[in-house]
Design a protein around this motif. Structure first.
Motif, PDB file in Angstrom:
ATOM      1  N   LYS A  82       0.816  -1.214   0.000  1.00  0.00           N
ATOM      2  CA  LYS A  82       0.000   0.000   0.000  1.00  0.00           C
ATOM      3  C   LYS A  82       0.853   1.269   0.000  1.00  0.00           C
ATOM      4  O   LYS A  82       0.325   2.377   0.122  1.00  0.00           O
ATOM      5  CB  LYS A  82      -0.926   0.001   1.218  1.00  0.00           C
ATOM      6  N   GLY A  83       2.178   1.091  -0.104  1.00  0.00           N
ATOM      7  CA  GLY A  83       3.071   2.236  -0.186  1.00  0.00           C
ATOM      8  C   GLY A  83       3.743   2.621   1.108  1.00  0.00           C
ATOM      9  O   GLY A  83       4.494   3.608   1.154  1.00  0.00           O
ATOM     10  N   LYS A  84       3.505   1.853   2.188  1.00  0.00           N
ATOM     11  CA  LYS A  84       4.144   2.168   3.457  1.00  0.00           C
ATOM     12  C   LYS A  84       5.628   1.801   3.409  1.00  0.00           C
ATOM     13  O   LYS A  84       6.015   0.785   2.825  1.00  0.00           O
ATOM     14  CB  LYS A  84       3.486   1.400   4.607  1.00  0.00           C
ATOM     15  N   THR A  85       6.442   2.627   4.037  1.00  0.00           N
ATOM     16  CA  THR A  85       7.861   2.316   4.196  1.00  0.00           C
ATOM     17  C   THR A  85       8.020   1.483   5.462  1.00  0.00           C
ATOM     18  O   THR A  85       7.604   1.904   6.542  1.00  0.00           O
ATOM     19  CB  THR A  85       8.697   3.601   4.306  1.00  0.00           C
ATOM     20  N   ILE A  86       8.602   0.301   5.332  1.00  0.00           N
ATOM     21  CA  ILE A  86       8.752  -0.618   6.463  1.00  0.00           C
ATOM     22  C   ILE A  86      10.233  -0.722   6.825  1.00  0.00           C
ATOM     23  O   ILE A  86      11.073  -0.985   5.960  1.00  0.00           O
ATOM     24  CB  ILE A  86       8.213  -2.023   6.126  1.00  0.00           C
ATOM     25  N   ILE A  87      10.544  -0.527   8.108  1.00  0.00           N
ATOM     26  CA  ILE A  87      11.922  -0.632   8.594  1.00  0.00           C
ATOM     27  C   ILE A  87      11.932  -1.598   9.772  1.00  0.00           C
ATOM     28  O   ILE A  87      11.294  -1.348  10.796  1.00  0.00           O
ATOM     29  CB  ILE A  87      12.469   0.741   9.024  1.00  0.00           C
ATOM     30  N   ILE A  88      12.646  -2.706   9.621  1.00  0.00           N
ATOM     31  CA  ILE A  88      12.693  -3.756  10.634  1.00  0.00           C
ATOM     32  C   ILE A  88      14.111  -3.878  11.181  1.00  0.00           C
ATOM     33  O   ILE A  88      15.070  -3.972  10.415  1.00  0.00           O
ATOM     34  CB  ILE A  88      12.282  -5.122  10.045  1.00  0.00           C
ATOM     35  N   ALA A  89      14.263  -3.889  12.494  1.00  0.00           N
ATOM     36  CA  ALA A  89      15.544  -4.201  13.134  1.00  0.00           C
ATOM     37  C   ALA A  89      15.435  -5.597  13.734  1.00  0.00           C
ATOM     38  O   ALA A  89      14.518  -5.867  14.513  1.00  0.00           O
ATOM     39  CB  ALA A  89      15.865  -3.179  14.220  1.00  0.00           C
ATOM     40  N   THR A  90      16.348  -6.492  13.364  1.00  0.00           N
ATOM     41  CA  THR A  90      16.213  -7.885  13.796  1.00  0.00           C
ATOM     42  C   THR A  90      17.528  -8.640  13.694  1.00  0.00           C
ATOM     43  O   THR A  90      18.417  -8.271  12.922  1.00  0.00           O
ATOM     44  CB  THR A  90      15.152  -8.610  12.941  1.00  0.00           C
ATOM     45  N   HIS A  91      17.630  -9.722  14.477  1.00  0.00           N
ATOM     46  CA  HIS A  91      18.737 -10.662  14.302  1.00  0.00           C
ATOM     47  C   HIS A  91      18.414 -11.664  13.198  1.00  0.00           C
ATOM     48  O   HIS A  91      19.290 -12.122  12.480  1.00  0.00           O
ATOM     49  CB  HIS A  91      18.988 -11.448  15.601  1.00  0.00           C
ATOM     50  N   GLU A  92      17.138 -12.036  13.099  1.00  0.00           N
ATOM     51  CA  GLU A  92      16.713 -13.116  12.210  1.00  0.00           C
ATOM     52  C   GLU A  92      16.277 -12.565  10.855  1.00  0.00           C
ATOM     53  O   GLU A  92      15.099 -12.581  10.512  1.00  0.00           O
ATOM     54  CB  GLU A  92      15.566 -13.898  12.865  1.00  0.00           C
ATOM     55  N   TYR A  93      17.220 -12.091  10.067  1.00  0.00           N
ATOM     56  CA  TYR A  93      16.860 -11.467   8.797  1.00  0.00           C
ATOM     57  C   TYR A  93      16.366 -12.474   7.765  1.00  0.00           C
ATOM     58  O   TYR A  93      15.719 -12.106   6.779  1.00  0.00           O
ATOM     59  CB  TYR A  93      18.049 -10.689   8.227  1.00  0.00           C
ATOM     60  N   GLU A  94      16.653 -13.776   7.970  1.00  0.00           N
ATOM     61  CA  GLU A  94      16.243 -14.783   6.994  1.00  0.00           C
ATOM     62  C   GLU A  94      14.729 -14.803   6.788  1.00  0.00           C
ATOM     63  O   GLU A  94      14.238 -15.148   5.714  1.00  0.00           O
ATOM     64  CB  GLU A  94      16.718 -16.179   7.425  1.00  0.00           C
ATOM     65  N   GLU A  95      13.978 -14.433   7.845  1.00  0.00           N
ATOM     66  CA  GLU A  95      12.518 -14.421   7.746  1.00  0.00           C
ATOM     67  C   GLU A  95      12.033 -13.452   6.667  1.00  0.00           C
ATOM     68  O   GLU A  95      10.929 -13.591   6.141  1.00  0.00           O
ATOM     69  CB  GLU A  95      11.907 -14.008   9.093  1.00  0.00           C
ATOM     70  N   TYR A  96      12.859 -12.449   6.319  1.00  0.00           N
ATOM     71  CA  TYR A  96      12.434 -11.366   5.436  1.00  0.00           C
ATOM     72  C   TYR A  96      13.062 -11.426   4.043  1.00  0.00           C
ATOM     73  O   TYR A  96      12.839 -10.532   3.222  1.00  0.00           O
ATOM     74  CB  TYR A  96      12.788 -10.015   6.073  1.00  0.00           C
ATOM     75  N   LEU A  97      13.841 -12.466   3.772  1.00  0.00           N
ATOM     76  CA  LEU A  97      14.612 -12.514   2.530  1.00  0.00           C
ATOM     77  C   LEU A  97      13.751 -12.404   1.276  1.00  0.00           C
ATOM     78  O   LEU A  97      14.142 -11.779   0.294  1.00  0.00           O
ATOM     79  CB  LEU A  97      15.423 -13.814   2.469  1.00  0.00           C
ATOM     80  N   GLN A  98      12.580 -13.012   1.303  1.00  0.00           N
ATOM     81  CA  GLN A  98      11.776 -13.103   0.085  1.00  0.00           C
ATOM     82  C   GLN A  98      11.160 -11.775  -0.332  1.00  0.00           C
ATOM     83  O   GLN A  98      10.807 -11.601  -1.499  1.00  0.00           O
ATOM     84  CB  GLN A  98      10.672 -14.152   0.263  1.00  0.00           C
ATOM     85  N   PHE A  99      11.013 -10.836   0.596  1.00  0.00           N
ATOM     86  CA  PHE A  99      10.313  -9.613   0.222  1.00  0.00           C
ATOM     87  C   PHE A  99      10.999  -8.321   0.651  1.00  0.00           C
ATOM     88  O   PHE A  99      10.501  -7.237   0.361  1.00  0.00           O
ATOM     89  CB  PHE A  99       8.879  -9.626   0.776  1.00  0.00           C
ATOM     90  N   ALA A 100      12.142  -8.386   1.343  1.00  0.00           N
ATOM     91  CA  ALA A 100      12.869  -7.165   1.697  1.00  0.00           C
ATOM     92  C   ALA A 100      13.529  -6.578   0.454  1.00  0.00           C
ATOM     93  O   ALA A 100      14.121  -7.300  -0.349  1.00  0.00           O
ATOM     94  CB  ALA A 100      13.920  -7.459   2.760  1.00  0.00           C
ATOM     95  N   SER A 101      13.422  -5.262   0.287  1.00  0.00           N
ATOM     96  CA  SER A 101      14.096  -4.614  -0.839  1.00  0.00           C
ATOM     97  C   SER A 101      15.571  -4.390  -0.537  1.00  0.00           C
ATOM     98  O   SER A 101      16.388  -4.295  -1.449  1.00  0.00           O
ATOM     99  CB  SER A 101      13.416  -3.283  -1.166  1.00  0.00           C
ATOM    100  N   LYS A 102      15.911  -4.321   0.747  1.00  0.00           N
ATOM    101  CA  LYS A 102      17.307  -4.122   1.131  1.00  0.00           C
ATOM    102  C   LYS A 102      17.517  -4.656   2.541  1.00  0.00           C
ATOM    103  O   LYS A 102      16.693  -4.435   3.422  1.00  0.00           O
ATOM    104  CB  LYS A 102      17.671  -2.635   1.074  1.00  0.00           C
ATOM    105  N   ILE A 103      18.623  -5.382   2.749  1.00  0.00           N
ATOM    106  CA  ILE A 103      19.014  -5.830   4.084  1.00  0.00           C
ATOM    107  C   ILE A 103      20.380  -5.233   4.386  1.00  0.00           C
ATOM    108  O   ILE A 103      21.347  -5.461   3.659  1.00  0.00           O
ATOM    109  CB  ILE A 103      19.062  -7.363   4.195  1.00  0.00           C
ATOM    110  N   ILE A 104      20.450  -4.450   5.458  1.00  0.00           N
ATOM    111  CA  ILE A 104      21.672  -3.749   5.837  1.00  0.00           C
ATOM    112  C   ILE A 104      22.258  -4.413   7.079  1.00  0.00           C
ATOM    113  O   ILE A 104      21.576  -4.544   8.095  1.00  0.00           O
ATOM    114  CB  ILE A 104      21.382  -2.261   6.133  1.00  0.00           C
ATOM    115  N   ARG A 105      23.516  -4.825   6.989  1.00  0.00           N
ATOM    116  CA  ARG A 105      24.179  -5.408   8.155  1.00  0.00           C
ATOM    117  C   ARG A 105      25.010  -4.335   8.857  1.00  0.00           C
ATOM    118  O   ARG A 105      25.739  -3.578   8.214  1.00  0.00           O
ATOM    119  CB  ARG A 105      25.103  -6.562   7.754  1.00  0.00           C
ATOM    120  N   ILE A 106      24.883  -4.293  10.188  1.00  0.00           N
ATOM    121  CA  ILE A 106      25.660  -3.350  10.984  1.00  0.00           C
ATOM    122  C   ILE A 106      26.454  -4.122  12.032  1.00  0.00           C
ATOM    123  O   ILE A 106      25.927  -5.032  12.675  1.00  0.00           O
ATOM    124  CB  ILE A 106      24.749  -2.279  11.634  1.00  0.00           C
TER     125      ILE A 106
END
Length: 488
Positions: free
Chosen positions: A194-218
């Motif tokens: 719907k056009g919302k910007t989603i920002i997730i902070a997490t250890h388990e990034y694998e859950e989001y691999l299929q639909f994240a536009s970008k995964i940033i490691r810090i």
């Protein structure tokens, strides 16, 4: 970027309570409608990035900032907090600190109450959010009656009820069973569409691999990779080859019963109860207590350690009724780590917290052993810090050390991996395996099946306040598959 909604330009921040910056020289942008995941180890700076986006750092935290963080081209510190709250919805990691009312409905409605919405519109918006999250059955309940997973769903409802442009979530899948994880992920996906910007902070990034536009490691407060989606999207996690076995395959544990529960019942409210719970847990076993959010796991934990009194039935430790043991004796023999570590901290420094139980039960303290434990946990530099000033992952490790330092006969862990990265999960697992070798009985409440499946000897399933299964993990998975539930 011209269409950047959020921009970090040489951004650094150091809390006055820490010697090193929490984040250093951040340079990245987030465009409107992106789905961004920020990942990294415990204490790497993920939550600090969230706080900066929310405008919390300068308003609520003491520290020194350099560089800039822009929201729609305006420095975040120049935007009124009331205006920010209309643009950004926030799902915090520590839910207890965010709730402001006693009931589910009023909590979700709270962001709307002071914005002059008509009562009818408030009710409509709340019911819309509740419907999206499928939590209608708890809308009239008190927050203190809910499981941690249900509280997480309420926090998400509060964040989305005002229809914000940006949603920031800190570990939003923590404490959720698989059905609710899927529900939350689907909700984020639909919001993003719907056009919302989603920002997730997490250890388990694998859950989001299929639909994240970008995964940033810090790491250590600095960005080390902004292209993880491309690099790891093809990775399939390996499942353990051995189910319910530890590294010590040949270790023969004593088969005697350590804890026994007979006909245990407890009424938590008119809408929930534990009913006729009977089971036996053997000495030196690692037992996984699993079930959906609200099934009664944490309530059973509180009964096992004497925080709640059963309506009927008994709980015995080495065939001695818990009711006959003093509080000191129970504390000496049973260690516990709660879901929310803040609730079990009492001392001013982390080292005093670790030694608290040993001091109270007058157990001899061996300095060398303490030093090794603290070093291996990664908390050595933080032992003089106030426990409440630590990151969530650091608090989890501290609460674990505090619970096991006096070497209890039974240790009960409630969602112990929540907030831990893979390195620290491995450290906790090794500690548990070593405790088993020494005859300690370990009871683990968890939704992290990949992790718990590597060490658990037995699974106990709870469903609607009743025992639904007792047996090894492979049989438990078979039972779930028959109900068309998918194990990750």
């Amino acid at each position: 970027m011209k269409d950047a909604t959020i921009s970090f330009n040489n951004f650094s921040f150091r809390y006055f309570s820490r010697e090193k910056p929490a984040v250093s020289n951040l340079n990245f942008s987030i465009s409107k409608g992106e789905f961004i995941v920020i990942t990294g180890a415990s204490g790497s700076g993920k939550s600090t990035i969230c706080y900066s986006i929310l405008g919390l750092l300068e308003n609520f935290y003491e520290g020194k900032k350099s560089g800039e963080m822009l929201l729609k081209g305006t420095e975040i510190s120049n935007i009124q907090y009331t205006k920010l709250s209309k643009i950004i919805g926030y799902i915090p990691q520590r839910l207890e600190n965010s709730f402001t009312t006693p009931y589910v409905f009023s909590e979700i409605a709270f962001p709307l109450e002071y914005k002059d919405y008509a009562r009818e519109e408030i009710v409509e918006k709340v019911h819309s959010a509740v419907g999206d999250l499928n939590i209608g059955k708890i809308i009239e309940r008190k927050l203190n009656e809910l499981s941690e997973g249900e509280k997480q769903l309420v926090a998400i409802g509060t964040a989305i009820v005002n229809n914000p442009e940006i949603i920031v979530a800190d570990e939003p899948l923590a404490n959720l069973d698989q059905n609710n994880k899927k529900l939350i992920l689907d909700t984020f996906i639909q919001l993003n569409k719907k056009g919302k910007t989603i920002i997730i902070a997490t250890h388990e990034y694998e859950e989001y691999l299929q639909f994240a536009s970008k995964i940033i490691r810090i790491e250590g407060g600095e960005i080390t990779d902004e292209n993880l989606v491309t690099k790891v999207s093809a990775i399939v996690r390996k499942k353990p080859n051995k189910i319910g076995r530890t590294e010590d395959e040949g270790n023969k544990t004593d088969k005697q019963v350590k804890m026994s529960i007979e006909n245990l019942s407890f009424d938590f409210s008119e809408k929930f109860q534990l009913s006729n719970i009977s089971l036996k847990i053997n000495k030196g076993k690692i037992v996984a207590l699993v079930g959906d959010n609200g099934s009664g796991k944490t309530t059973l934990l509180k009964l096992l350690i004497g925080l709640l009194k059963p309506k009927q039935g008994s709980i015995k430790l080495d065939n001695i009724d818990l009711k006959s043991l003093s509080w000191i004796e129970k504390t000496k023999r049973i260690g516990v780590v709660f879901q929310d570590p803040d609730k079990q901290f009492f001392e001013e420094t982390s080292i005093d917290e670790i030694l608290l139980i040993s001091n109270n039960i007058r157990k001899e303290i061996i300095s060398e052993d303490i030093d090794i434990m603290v070093k291996n946990s990664g908390l050595r530099e933080l032992i003089q810090f106030n426990p409440h000033s630590l990151s969530h992952g650091e608090k989890r490790r501290l609460s674990f050390l505090s619970a096991i330092q006096h070497q209890p006969e039974v240790i009960i862990l409630d969602e112990i991996t929540n907030g831990l990265d893979d390195k620290n999960k491995s450290w906790v697992k090794n500690q548990i395996v070593n405790m088993k070798k020494n005859g300690t009985t370990v009871i683990i409440i968890s939704h992290d099946w990949r992790w718990i499946g590597e060490i658990a000897d037995e699974f106990i399933g709870l469903e609607n306040g009743q025992i639904s299964f007792i047996g090894p993990k492979n049989q438990f998975e078979t039972k779930l598959s028959k109900k068309n539930l998918q194990n990750p």
